[in-house]
Every structure is written in C-alpha cells, then in structure tokens.
Design an enzyme around this catalytic site. Structure first.
Site, mmCIF file in Angstrom:
data_model
loop_
_atom_site.group_PDB
_atom_site.id
_atom_site.type_symbol
_atom_site.label_atom_id
_atom_site.label_comp_id
_atom_site.label_asym_id
_atom_site.label_seq_id
_atom_site.Cartn_x
_atom_site.Cartn_y
_atom_site.Cartn_z
ATOM 1 C CG HIS B 57 -1.720 -1.201 1.421
ATOM 2 N ND1 HIS B 57 -2.589 -1.645 0.460
ATOM 3 C CD2 HIS B 57 -1.795 -2.095 2.439
ATOM 4 C CE1 HIS B 57 -3.174 -2.761 0.884
ATOM 5 N NE2 HIS B 57 -2.699 -3.059 2.066
ATOM 6 C CG HIS B 219 -6.121 -6.060 1.244
ATOM 7 N ND1 HIS B 219 -6.978 -5.482 2.140
ATOM 8 C CD2 HIS B 219 -4.870 -5.838 1.706
ATOM 9 C CE1 HIS B 219 -6.271 -4.938 3.120
ATOM 10 N NE2 HIS B 219 -4.996 -5.138 2.878
#
Lengths: 208, 333
Positions: B57, B219
C-alpha cells in the site's frame, strides 16, 4: 495424570497433524477466506516443535508459553493471535507445573478457550473456531464435574467440537474475512473450527 | 507476471533496504523483527504513534514515518498483517515515556495482532492505546460482518494525529483526536484492473476489459457492484453520492479531501477526477479546505482510485498544516 512429556508429545503430534492436513485446511479456507490457513498452521507448528527441541522447557507453563510466542510470530493472519492467545492463557494457568490431573486439564482448556473468546469476540453461530471451542468447553466442564478421567473428558470435548464444526456448514459468517461474502459463505465448513477439532483430537491422543 | 523484483519471497525486505538507502536522514530500519522508525527515535516526552499493516500500500505506512507523522511502522508481507512481535519491538523502540498510540486498520488479522501486541506491551509497563480506522462506506452490512474496512482516512489520521503528538498532547488527547478523525472520515474506492500479489503470481480477481468494480477494498476485496466503465464525471458523481450521503456531509461543512490513486492510475487522470469532485462539492455547498491528489494508499499496481472526505474543524486544519517531514508527505519544514 498428563506429564510434561505428554504435553510435548501433543505439540509434536500437532506438527504432524497440521502438516498432513495442510492442503485440506487451505482448500476449506480458499472457499471463504484467503487460502492460507493450512499453510499457516503447518508453518507455525513446525516452528513450535523446533523451538521446543532447541530449548526444552522445564515445566508445562514454560512449554506452552514457548508454543504461544512461536505461533504469534509465525502463523500470521487471525489464527496466529487466536491460537497464540489460547496457548498463552493456558501457559499462565500451568506455570511451574510438571504434571496435570483432570482438574489441571480442565483449567488449561478453560483459560485457553476463554482467552480465544476474549480476543476474537465471536460467539457460537458466527461461523468461527468458537463454534468448536465453546461446546468443547461445556463438555469438558460437565464431564469433569462428574469425576471423569482425562480420557473421558477429552473424548467428550472431541465429540462436542466435531458436532460444532459440522454445525458451521450451513451458517452465514459474521466474523472474519468470510463475513464479507455474506450469503455466499453458506454451505462451507469453517476452516478455523476444523483446525480446532484437529487440535483437540491430538490432545485426546497424547494427553490421556 | 511481470514485475520489477528480484525474487517474489524477498519483495518486502528488498523494498525496506531501498527505503533505508534512500532516506537515512529520515528513518531507520530493523529487519528482525521488521519495523521502520524515525531517525531520531525515541523522542523523549512525546506520545509515540505506531501503525502498520500488510505491505503493498506504499507509501502507507513506512513512507509516513518521520517528524510530524508516524514514529514507527510495521510492514507485514504483501497484503498480510504484521505480527505482534514486530509491533511490540517497534513500540518499545519509539516509546518516549508518554505512551504509545497504535493506529490499526479494521481487518480481523490486523486488529487481533495489534491487540495481542498491546497486551504484551502493557505487561511490560508501556501505556498503549489503539484506535481502529473503519471508514470504507462500500461495506454496507457492517453489523453482520467484521465491520467496515480501514482505508483512506488512515492517511489523514496519521498526519493529523502525528502533528498532535508532536505538539506534546497527552495520549488521551491524541487518541481522542484520532477517534474524531475516524468518526468524521469516509472513503470509497473503485478499480479498473486487478493487481497481482508477487507470491501468488496471478491477478487477485478477473475484470472484463470494459468493466469496473465499484467499492473495491485495498486488497482487491469485492465491492458493491461490477458495471461497465463510465466517464470520470459519472464515476465521481456516483462515488461522491455514496460517500457524502453516508456521514452525511452537509452544505457548509469544511472538508479535507483526498483523491488517491490505487498505484496504476496516472496523475493526469487523478486531476480529472479531482476537478469533477470539486464541481460536485461546489454544487452541494461543501467547502474544500485542504486536499491531497496523488498515490498515498495503494493496492500494488491496481488501476483505480479512492475518494476520502474528512469533515475538519479549525483545530484539525491547524494540525494538518503543521510541519511534516517523511518520505511520502512533507511540507512546512
């Protein structure tokens, strides 16, 4: 009486059991989770067994603490802290002890299971490992009150946990990653409840 | 799978080595267990702010370590929670005697691992409080699930809370500000393509050439709806409606806005999206006080974006404007 050697044999047995069931658990997890439960459990108990071999603990509390810390570090996901907490709380009640009678076995599982409940905040029916742990705890307490042997107590625990595991199949998940699937989580057996049954079955085979 | 990596198993460590090599003035890296701390840690008599989560991320969280933001970040494997031993070690490494705040995104694994770490730290006498971010409006039935996921508001929280800690506020005050940011922040994301986790080697999900997934998680978790791709204007209007109506944000509200790229969307498109949102905000009487446009909380190479709104009072905007010096955000220094 369950000796230190028997508790050690339980952990060694778990390494074999989770290695044998690695693909089965991962397959269950791929249906409603992220397809790593079997791999994670096998990795965790391989490391736990190795840590005990490298540093053999002198009492049951120290042994369970070592298992707990290894699982917390190596399993990952949600099951790492959940099973890690089970062994951590179980370790605390067994501090300094080298053998456990039926009452000691009851305390080990009672404190361990309560730790899991506190950590995960799941209740029966959420489609989690609690669906196996909770009925097992009730069975352990009921049979112990009637003066049962360790073998009888763990027989009852395994039977109750198996029933609990099977009850997860039709449920809609309300906790964990599977809960995001909603209705799509139906008709799948929960992988966490399944690994819990394996843990209790191994306890029955080694501690009695 | 085509990626600029050496070995799928070494992605996280190799990237940590890169951060250490690139930013020795800002941060230090520990490899066993894995965590990143600001170069001058521990800072005496300051609440320390620690976060962490799966890798993939970036710049979140490691890129936000530094003065005015995070004291430490714990990177897990790609899209996998870090473990309590990392969090415990990081917490101890930055603890300056005034308590430690853990910022946790709401994913079952992250929450359980951080709780376990907090128990371990508290057993050793370190005062730890945790605040969970759960701002993703795409998750509708939060009562019947593990709850809303933690996404974009995390970036804004880390900036604002880091500034509050830098100003010398107490652990309780800092935690209260964090909870307020979470209560007033909302996000939603969308994707045009999937992403590929290096160790998996294939895309997380399949999306048709003319399709998009609205409400996607960071995700690649499924969103609210899969539909045909629309124009930037139509997409922003649809997503703004979902986010604005959730709090709801009302005419006259002052906002900090983030238009965030998922990793594979060029800045030129993010500015197109920002302009569309500015039009929507104007029409609804929402005032944009501050904004971020860029890649701040990504999902590897996914194409797509997320929109985060935070209703900000004057105090929050002051904390936002405070100096920050990290690899991912820097101003006022």
């Amino acid at each position: 009486m369950a000796s230190l050697e028997q508790v050690r044999a339980w952990i060694d047995r778990l390494e074999a059991v989770y290695t044998e069931n690695k693909e089965y658990l991962t397959e269950l997890d791929s249906a409603i989770g992220d397809a790593d439960h079997g791999i994670n459990m096998a990795r965790g108990f391989i490391a736990a067994k190795q840590a005990l071999a490298e540093n053999p603990p002198a009492d049951i509390g120290a042994l369970l603490k070592s298992v707990s810390m290894t699982l917390i570090k190596t399993v990952g996901g949600a099951s790492g802290p959940l099973y890690g907490t089970f062994f951590l709380k179980a370790a605390m009640t067994c501090t300094g002890q080298t053998e456990l009678d039926a009452e000691g076995i009851e305390k080990l599982f009672e404190d361990g299971i309560n730790g899991v409940k506190q950590r995960g905040k799941a209740v029966v029916g959420d489609k989690t490992m609690i669906d196996a742990w909770e009925p097992a705890l009730t069975a352990i307490k009921d049979t112990r009150q009637n003066g049962a042997s360790i073998a009888e107590i763990l027989d009852a625990a395994v039977a109750a946990a198996e029933q609990g595991r099977d009850s997860t199949v039709p449920l809609v998940a309300r906790k964990g990653r599977a809960s995001y699937l909603g209705e799509r989580s139906k008709d799948h057996q929960d992988p966490g409840a399944t690994s819990t049954v394996l843990m209790l079955t191994a306890a029955r085979e080694t501690l009695a | 799978m085509k990626k600029l990596i050496n070995q799928a198993d070494n992605v996280v460590v190799d990237a940590l080595k890169g951060m250490e090599a690139a930013h020795p003035d800002l941060l230090k890296v520990s490899y066993d267990p894995k965590y990143i701390v600001r170069a001058d840690a521990p800072v005496k008599d300051k609440v320390a702010v620690v976060s962490g989560g799966g890798s993939g991320h970036e710049p979140l969280h490691g890129g936000f370590v530094g003065r005015g933001m995070l004291d430490a970040a714990c990177p897990g494997e790609v899209f996998t929670s870090p473990t309590p031993d990392q969090m415990e070690a990081a917490t101890k490494a930055v603890s300056g005697g005034k308590g430690v705040l853990h910022i946790v995104k709401n994913y079952t694994g992250d929450v359980l691992n951080f709780e376990t770490a907090a128990d371990l730290c508290q057993a050793e006498g370190i005062d730890v409080e945790a605040v969970v971010v759960d701002d993703d409006v795409a998750v509708k039935d939060s009562l019947y699930t593990a709850g809303r996921r933690g996404v974009g508001t995390t970036v804004l929280m880390e900036k604002i809370v880091g500034a509050a800690a830098e100003r010398g506020k107490s652990l309780k005050e800092v935690a209260d500000i964090a909870r307020k940011v979470n209560a007033q922040g909302r996000s939603m994301g969308m994707a045009l393509t999937s992403c590929t986790v290096p160790s998996a080697g294939k895309p997380t999900f399949e999306l048709g050439a003319d399709e998009m997934e609205v409400g996607i998680g960071i995700h690649g978790e499924p969103g609210r709806e899969r539909m045909k791709v629309k124009t930037a204007r139509e997409i922003v209007e649809m997503m703004s409606d979902a986010v604005i109506s959730d709090l709801p944000y009302k005419s006259g509200d002052e906002l900090i806005v983030m238009v965030n790229g998922m990793g594979g969307t060029p800045l030129i498109e993010l500015y197109i999206l920002y302009n569309e949102f500015a039009q929507v905000a104007k029409a609804k009487g929402l005032k944009i006080s501050r904004k971020l446009v860029g890649n701040y909380i990504t999902s590897l190479e996914m194409q797509g974006f997320s929109l985060t709104l935070l209703k900000a009072d004057a105090d929050m905007v002051k904390l936002w404007d405070d100096p920050v010096l990290t690899p991912g955000l820097r101003w006022g220094v």
